[in-house]
Design a protein around this motif. Structure first.
Motif, PDB file in Angstrom:
ATOM      1  N   GLU A 100       8.317 -49.311  30.562  1.00 11.65           N
ATOM      2  CA  GLU A 100       7.540 -50.386  31.175  1.00 11.65           C
ATOM      3  C   GLU A 100       7.870 -51.740  30.573  1.00 11.65           C
ATOM      4  O   GLU A 100       7.753 -52.775  31.248  1.00 11.65           O
ATOM      5  N   ASP A 101       8.302 -51.744  29.329  1.00 12.11           N
ATOM      6  CA  ASP A 101       8.726 -52.991  28.682  1.00 12.11           C
ATOM      7  C   ASP A 101      10.176 -53.339  29.001  1.00 12.11           C
ATOM      8  O   ASP A 101      10.744 -54.256  28.391  1.00 12.11           O
ATOM      9  N   GLU A 102      10.761 -52.597  29.933  1.00 10.91           N
ATOM     10  CA  GLU A 102      12.138 -52.831  30.399  1.00 10.91           C
ATOM     11  C   GLU A 102      13.163 -52.710  29.271  1.00 10.91           C
ATOM     12  O   GLU A 102      14.153 -53.452  29.223  1.00 10.91           O
ATOM     13  N   ARG A 103      12.929 -51.752  28.406  1.00  7.50           N
ATOM     14  CA  ARG A 103      13.856 -51.529  27.298  1.00  7.50           C
ATOM     15  C   ARG A 103      14.736 -50.295  27.508  1.00  7.50           C
ATOM     16  O   ARG A 103      15.556 -49.974  26.648  1.00  7.50           O
ATOM     17  N   LEU A 104      14.555 -49.610  28.625  1.00 10.09           N
ATOM     18  CA  LEU A 104      15.313 -48.391  28.895  1.00 10.09           C
ATOM     19  C   LEU A 104      16.066 -48.537  30.226  1.00 10.09           C
ATOM     20  O   LEU A 104      15.655 -48.006  31.254  1.00 10.09           O
ATOM     21  N   PRO A 105      17.185 -49.266  30.225  1.00  2.00           N
ATOM     22  CA  PRO A 105      17.920 -49.515  31.473  1.00  2.00           C
ATOM     23  C   PRO A 105      18.603 -48.262  32.013  1.00  2.00           C
ATOM     24  O   PRO A 105      18.917 -47.338  31.251  1.00  2.00           O
ATOM     25  N   ASN A 106      18.817 -48.234  33.323  1.00  2.00           N
ATOM     26  CA  ASN A 106      19.504 -47.105  33.961  1.00  2.00           C
ATOM     27  C   ASN A 106      18.959 -45.776  33.454  1.00  2.00           C
ATOM     28  O   ASN A 106      19.686 -44.937  32.921  1.00  2.00           O
ATOM     29  N   LEU A 107      17.670 -45.579  33.638  1.00  2.00           N
ATOM     30  CA  LEU A 107      16.970 -44.439  33.050  1.00  2.00           C
ATOM     31  C   LEU A 107      17.181 -43.170  33.879  1.00  2.00           C
ATOM     32  O   LEU A 107      16.768 -43.090  35.040  1.00  2.00           O
ATOM     33  N   VAL A 108      17.822 -42.189  33.266  1.00  2.00           N
ATOM     34  CA  VAL A 108      18.049 -40.880  33.872  1.00  2.00           C
ATOM     35  C   VAL A 108      17.018 -39.923  33.274  1.00  2.00           C
ATOM     36  O   VAL A 108      17.057 -39.635  32.068  1.00  2.00           O
ATOM     37  N   THR A 138      15.707 -44.496  37.206  1.00  2.00           N
ATOM     38  CA  THR A 138      16.789 -44.745  38.147  1.00  2.00           C
ATOM     39  C   THR A 138      17.058 -43.478  38.940  1.00  2.00           C
ATOM     40  O   THR A 138      17.252 -43.519  40.152  1.00  2.00           O
ATOM     41  N   ILE A 139      17.038 -42.343  38.248  1.00  2.00           N
ATOM     42  CA  ILE A 139      17.233 -41.060  38.913  1.00  2.00           C
ATOM     43  C   ILE A 139      16.469 -39.980  38.156  1.00  2.00           C
ATOM     44  O   ILE A 139      16.440 -39.975  36.921  1.00  2.00           O
ATOM     45  N   ALA A 234      26.054 -36.989  31.775  1.00  2.00           N
ATOM     46  CA  ALA A 234      27.243 -37.505  32.446  1.00  2.00           C
ATOM     47  C   ALA A 234      26.873 -38.601  33.443  1.00  2.00           C
ATOM     48  O   ALA A 234      27.606 -39.592  33.591  1.00  2.00           O
ATOM     49  N   ILE A 235      25.753 -38.447  34.129  1.00  2.00           N
ATOM     50  CA  ILE A 235      25.288 -39.510  35.027  1.00  2.00           C
ATOM     51  C   ILE A 235      25.001 -40.772  34.223  1.00  2.00           C
ATOM     52  O   ILE A 235      25.411 -41.877  34.597  1.00  2.00           O
ATOM     53  N   ALA A 236      24.293 -40.616  33.097  1.00  2.00           N
ATOM     54  CA  ALA A 236      23.984 -41.773  32.253  1.00  2.00           C
ATOM     55  C   ALA A 236      25.245 -42.442  31.746  1.00  2.00           C
ATOM     56  O   ALA A 236      25.357 -43.677  31.733  1.00  2.00           O
TER      57      ALA A 236
END
Length: 286
Positions: A100-108, A138-139, A234-236
């Protein structure tokens, strides 16, 4: 001749440790390395585990997980994050707050709740994965067992998988991958003459409002320990390398298929062993 080594992107895995080395943190870091991505880690649990199952597990304290997150995120420019075993509601809530603090980009988000051998790995409410991490992901990458637990319904056919992906997508992730690797094919499918049906492992991807079937030949092997962790990692890794999401998923599935083939004859341990994470790499030093 001097080589110019490009600085790798950084990926983070938030997951449990597998003492057998086939799944969890160990599989994730192998996968990141195989993709030439620098892997960082936050360990959420320590398991006593081998190819035959989990004999003990202990969660890492919330304070220590928080300290690991702060240490990594405070120093590295993380390009993608993958979650695995979170153990229970307290760690799930902690990870959600960082998201929520936008610290985990592209979150799988790999909603690890039970092993394929039936060992429970999550003590909290499965619905919390959807409520807390669904809007941040993200996914989302559940297998059939996890999708059943998340939705409280049976999922048997490919059509069921498509409906499950649509239902999970209503909780907010940009994409949902329902993995069908452990699905038993029905008689009609086994006898079907249509190409790409019989003997095929089908995953269903809902992404940006579109439904895609991702098919690959089933690999005859007992060595499939950690395939879910490996696929999500692998996606990450591919997202960290700035691959578009659908291509990242398709490429990750192809990578896992080749990893299964490369380890098909291995006998590491007495049960289902690991895949060959480094099947495509050669070292000039060896």
């Amino acid at each position: 001749m001097n080589r110019v080594h490009r600085q790798p992107p950084v990926a983070l895995t938030i997951a449990g440790s597998d003492s057998g080395g086939g799944a969890g943190i160990q599989a994730d870091l192998h996968t990141f390395a195989a993709h030439h991505v620098h892997g960082t880690s936050v360990i959420t649990a320590i398991t006593a585990q081998n190819t035959r199952g989990v004999t003990a597990a202990e969660a890492v304290s919330v304070d220590l997980v928080r300290a690991q997150l702060d240490a990594v995120l405070g120093d590295f420019s993380v390009a993608a994050v993958k979650t695995g075993m979170l153990g229970g509601g307290a760690l799930l809530e902690l990870v959600a707050k960082y998201g929520e603090d936008e610290r985990l980009p592209n979150l799988v988000v790999d909603p690890v709740m039970v092993t394929t051998t039936g060992d429970s790995l999550f003590a909290g409410d499965p619905a919390a994965y959807l409520a807390r991490l669904g809007p941040l992901a993200t996914i989302l990458t559940p297998n059939l067992i996890e999708a059943r637990q998340l939705l409280g319904r049976e999922i048997e056919t490919v059509d069921d998988m498509r409906e499950a992906a649509r239902a999970l997508a209503t909780y907010g992730p940009r994409a949902v991958l329902v993995k069908g690797g452990h699905r038993e094919e029905g008689a009609a499918e086994r006898n079907a003459e249509a190409a790409g049906v019989s003997g095929t492992a089908i995953d269903v991807l809902w992404c940006d409002g579109q439904m895609l079937d991702l098919a690959a030949p089933r690999v005859a092997t007992r060595n499939d320990h950690g395939t879910g962790c490996t696929l999500a990692a692998a996606i990450a890794a591919r997202l960290a390398l700035e691959h578009p999401l659908p291509q990242a998923v398709a490429g990750a599935k192809a990578y896992v298929t080749e990893a299964l083939k490369a380890a098909a004859e291995w006998r590491l341990g007495l049960g289902p062993g690991p895949v060959h994470h480094h099947h495509g790499r050669k070292s000039a030093a060896l």
